[in-house]
Motif scaffolding. Sequence first.
Motif, short mmCIF file in Angstrom:
data_model
loop_
_atom_site.label_atom_id
_atom_site.label_comp_id
_atom_site.label_asym_id
_atom_site.label_seq_id
_atom_site.Cartn_x
_atom_site.Cartn_y
_atom_site.Cartn_z
N HIS A 226 89.98 108.96 60.61
CA HIS A 226 91.41 109.28 60.64
C HIS A 226 92.01 109.26 59.24
CE1 HIS A 226 91.73 109.46 64.97
NE2 HIS A 226 91.22 108.26 65.11
N ALA A 227 91.59 108.28 58.42
CA ALA A 227 92.11 108.20 57.05
C ALA A 227 91.64 109.38 56.22
CB ALA A 227 91.68 106.88 56.41
N ASP A 228 90.40 109.85 56.44
CA ASP A 228 89.93 111.05 55.75
C ASP A 228 90.79 112.26 56.11
OD1 ASP A 228 87.89 109.76 54.41
OD2 ASP A 228 86.33 110.31 55.86
N ASN A 229 91.12 112.39 57.39
CA ASN A 229 91.98 113.50 57.81
C ASN A 229 93.36 113.37 57.17
OD1 ASN A 229 90.09 114.79 59.45
ND2 ASN A 229 90.58 113.53 61.22
N GLY A 230 93.85 112.13 57.08
CA GLY A 230 95.13 111.91 56.43
C GLY A 230 95.08 112.25 54.95
N GLY A 231 93.98 111.87 54.29
CA GLY A 231 93.83 112.22 52.88
C GLY A 231 93.75 113.71 52.68
N ALA A 232 93.09 114.41 53.61
CA ALA A 232 93.01 115.87 53.54
C ALA A 232 94.39 116.50 53.69
CB ALA A 232 92.07 116.39 54.63
N TYR A 233 95.21 115.92 54.56
CA TYR A 233 96.58 116.42 54.76
C TYR A 233 97.44 116.19 53.52
CZ TYR A 233 101.44 116.23 56.35
OH TYR A 233 102.82 116.39 56.47
N LEU A 234 97.28 115.04 52.88
CA LEU A 234 98.13 114.68 51.75
C LEU A 234 97.67 115.29 50.43
CD1 LEU A 234 98.66 110.89 52.59
CD2 LEU A 234 100.35 112.72 52.81
N ALA A 235 96.35 115.53 50.28
CA ALA A 235 95.82 115.99 48.98
C ALA A 235 95.00 117.27 49.07
CB ALA A 235 94.98 114.88 48.36
N GLY A 236 94.80 117.79 50.27
CA GLY A 236 93.99 119.00 50.40
C GLY A 236 92.60 118.67 50.90
N LYS A 237 92.14 119.43 51.89
CA LYS A 237 90.84 119.16 52.49
C LYS A 237 89.69 119.34 51.50
CE LYS A 237 90.75 119.61 56.76
NZ LYS A 237 90.84 120.08 58.16
N GLU A 238 89.79 120.39 50.65
CA GLU A 238 88.74 120.62 49.66
C GLU A 238 88.64 119.45 48.69
OE1 GLU A 238 91.10 122.72 50.43
OE2 GLU A 238 90.16 124.58 51.16
N ASN A 239 89.79 118.92 48.28
CA ASN A 239 89.79 117.78 47.37
C ASN A 239 89.20 116.53 48.03
OD1 ASN A 239 90.98 119.28 45.35
ND2 ASN A 239 93.07 118.59 45.81
N MET A 240 89.51 116.35 49.33
CA MET A 240 88.97 115.19 50.04
C MET A 240 87.46 115.29 50.16
SD MET A 240 90.23 112.37 51.48
CE MET A 240 88.86 111.36 50.87
N ILE A 241 86.95 116.48 50.47
CA ILE A 241 85.51 116.68 50.56
C ILE A 241 84.86 116.47 49.19
CG2 ILE A 241 83.69 118.40 50.97
CD1 ILE A 241 85.53 119.61 53.14
N ALA A 242 85.49 116.99 48.14
CA ALA A 242 84.96 116.83 46.79
C ALA A 242 84.90 115.37 46.38
CB ALA A 242 85.81 117.63 45.80
N ALA A 243 85.92 114.58 46.77
CA ALA A 243 85.94 113.17 46.42
C ALA A 243 84.80 112.42 47.12
CB ALA A 243 87.28 112.55 46.80
N LEU A 244 84.58 112.75 48.40
CA LEU A 244 83.49 112.09 49.14
C LEU A 244 82.13 112.49 48.58
CD1 LEU A 244 84.86 112.38 52.80
CD2 LEU A 244 84.91 110.39 51.29
#
Length: 299
Positions: A226-244
């Motif tokens: 859920h927090a990953d989905n929230g991070g994707a909403y707040l910062a962009g899904k591509e950025n969240m995937i790149a961070a992981l």
Amino acid sequence: MKRIGLFLLTNIAVIAIASIVLSLLGVGSTLQANGVDLALGNLLIFAAVFGFAGSFVSLALSKFMAKKMTGAQVIENPRNADEQWLVDTVRRQAEKAGIGMPEVAIYNAPDPNAFATGMSKNKALVAVSTGLLRNMTRNEVEAVLGHEVAHIANGDMITMALVQGVVNTFVIFFARIAGHFVDRVILKNESGHGIGYFVASFIFEIIFGILASIITMWFSRRREFHADNGGAYLAGKENMIAALRRLQMMQPGELPDQMAAFGISNRPSKLGALFMSHPPLEDRIAALEATLQEELKIA
């Protein structure tokens, strides 16, 4: 020594608060039963008071403990452009998530990690390690911050405190029933509770505690998605995937137990997958990529 002192401080606070509550409720004779039968109602109240007291005292002290254990320094007046960017990014994300502005802190650690903690959505703390700032791009750091802000917005600290309180209650409750059984049925003690009761209760509390941690870790892993989905909403899904993906290439830093469940990542548990506070990074990436593919199909 600092961690030992803080641990003792927390436990003293738990015992003091629980003792006051038990006195107010008139529950003082739960473990003083002279007959063979346990006062199960009183025992359940006793277990609930100590179970939830431990959980919520830890939550109440979480920001203080986090700062002391990690040495995190709150940014009160940004000293440079990087600190100003951190504060501005968290402020923007907090506004988008509909929560109060958290404190923003940096702690000195070579390994990449970040965590969020606090007793309420509007009085929380977000902290990042110097190792994370050095090894990630700003887009990736923004995604990590979004993940931590999402933990706060989702109320994960309160949720996990409630889950831990319920789990603690039943661990204490059933451990003492098991101890009573050993004392009365196996050791044939018929007057009060003997040493067998206390030793058996202690051993069963450890065993049940280990088993119960499977439940709390399962909840923790679900909250990470859920927090990953929230991070994707707040910062962009591509950025969240790149961070992981970046975290996959690095060894995540260790966090104290109190903050581990709310870090961006954690090292695998030596006890196996059931005891991990975070899902494997590849599973988290796959979950985000699956939703991204669905969005592309719809578009």
